[in-house]
Design an enzyme around this catalytic site. Structure first.
Site, PDB file in Angstrom:
ATOM      1  N   LYS A  19      23.352  42.321  44.169  1.00 44.97           N
ATOM      2  CA  LYS A  19      21.975  42.631  44.046  1.00 44.97           C
ATOM      3  C   LYS A  19      21.486  43.855  44.747  1.00 44.97           C
ATOM      4  CE  LYS A  19      20.815  38.336  42.284  1.00 44.97           C
ATOM      5  NZ  LYS A  19      20.284  36.745  42.674  1.00 44.97           N
ATOM      6  N   GLN A  23      16.904  33.474  47.523  1.00 44.42           N
ATOM      7  CA  GLN A  23      18.293  33.134  46.791  1.00 44.42           C
ATOM      8  C   GLN A  23      18.505  31.565  46.888  1.00 44.42           C
ATOM      9  OE1 GLN A  23      20.525  35.198  45.162  1.00 44.42           O
ATOM     10  NE2 GLN A  23      21.553  33.376  44.371  1.00 44.42           N
ATOM     11  N   ASP A  63      11.556  37.047  39.916  1.00 47.57           N
ATOM     12  CA  ASP A  63      12.510  35.989  39.119  1.00 47.57           C
ATOM     13  C   ASP A  63      11.699  35.419  38.180  1.00 47.57           C
ATOM     14  OD1 ASP A  63      15.007  35.699  40.160  1.00 47.57           O
ATOM     15  OD2 ASP A  63      14.631  34.654  41.992  1.00 47.57           O
TER      16      ASP A  63
END
Length: 297
Positions: free
Chosen positions: A52, A96, A119
């Site tokens: 990412k 994460q 997210d």
């Protein structure tokens, strides 16, 4: 023979299309910034975070990474979240998963500023999605929609069977596909571990989306001819390879492609799209926070 839906190619187009929006923000003195937070030393999570961050660098988004000791109390992670919430230079961030067992992941999500929740997991953003006014579409479901669009699949009136009811994929994707929108208007069936006669549900579908985390659960015998198959699953199985394993999806690819009209591979299907849509959400977050209008792909 089925068309292979190339997630790498579609994701690359989206990243290229984001360039103009990123340039518009930069010209206004607003460089989009994405932070990643990792608590602990899970090797797979470290790999995902590194990917990412590399994606950010490639498209011109500023990347920031924060490590939190996996043995530290949950309060240390919560302090990091508060710092990122308060940092005007950070437009969006992700924590994460998975987090260590002593940390409640739902509490983690609930503490993230909804305007920086790229997210799309915060309860406020989930509620907006269900209400038909999504601020951020969760990355994997949005990526699936983009793959269907790229493959020329019209979801209006289509029968879609989703196998899997997770908060990350199954539930939000079902909600997106039933919305009164150009990329919605589908009739959606959500299947799970308690579903009876799964094969009957998948055979009745125009589109089957597998997101259950069971290696090669769905094979060609469970599909009708011409079905479009989107395989979200990524499963590591033992194999006689140099690494000792291989990655397979929730769909038995070789069998399914004999029945499908179009199908995503694993790897190289949905995975690249998830990362591309994270960049998309970061750019959108920067636009919302700075009131700089941009055109998003």
């Amino acid at each position: 023979m089925a068309e292979i839906i190339d997630g790498n190619a579609v994701a690359s187009e989206i990243r290229d299309d984001l360039a103009d929006a990123i340039e518009t923000l930069a010209d206004a003195g607003e460089r989009p910034t994405l932070a990643t937070v990792l608590m602990g030393e899970d090797p797979a999570s470290e790999t995902y975070v590194n990917m990412k961050q590399r994606d950010c660098e490639e498209v011109g988004i500023e990347g920031v990474h924060v490590d939190v000791d996996g043995d530290a109390p949950a309060a240390d992670l919560f302090d990091t979240i508060e710092d990122l919430n308060a940092d005007p230079e950070v437009n969006g961030y992700i924590v994460q998963a998975p987090v260590p067992d002593h940390v409640d992941y739902r509490e983690v999500i609930g503490r993230i500023d909804p305007l920086k929740d790229v997210d799309g997991f915060h309860p406020e953003n989930v509620g907006r999605l269900v209400a038909g006014d999504a601020r951020f579409r969760p990355c994997t479901p949005h990526g699936v929609q983009k793959l269907l669009e790229a493959a020329g699949v019209d979801t209006e009136g289509a029968d879609v069977t989703i196998v899997g009811r997770s908060d990350i994929v199954g539930k939000p994707l079902a909600n997106l596909l039933i919305q009164k929108a150009d990329d919605g208007n589908a009739t959606v069936t959500v299947c799970h571990s308690r579903t009876e006669d799964l094969a009957a549900k998948t055979r009745a579908a125009d589109v089957v989306i597998a997101a259950v985390g069971v290696p090669e659960l769905i094979d060609g015998s469970m599909l009708s001819e011409g079905t479009v198959v989107i395989d979200v699953g990524v499963n590591r199985v033992d194999a006689d390879t140099e690494k000792g394993y291989e990655l397979v999806g929730d769909v038995a690819f070789e069998s399914a492609k004999e029945q499908a009209s179009a199908i995503t591979p694993v790897p190289g299907g949905v995975g690249p799209m998830t990362r591309a849509m994270l960049l998309y959400n970061t750019v959108k977050a920067a636009s919302l926070q700075t009131s700089v209008d941009v055109d998003l792909p």
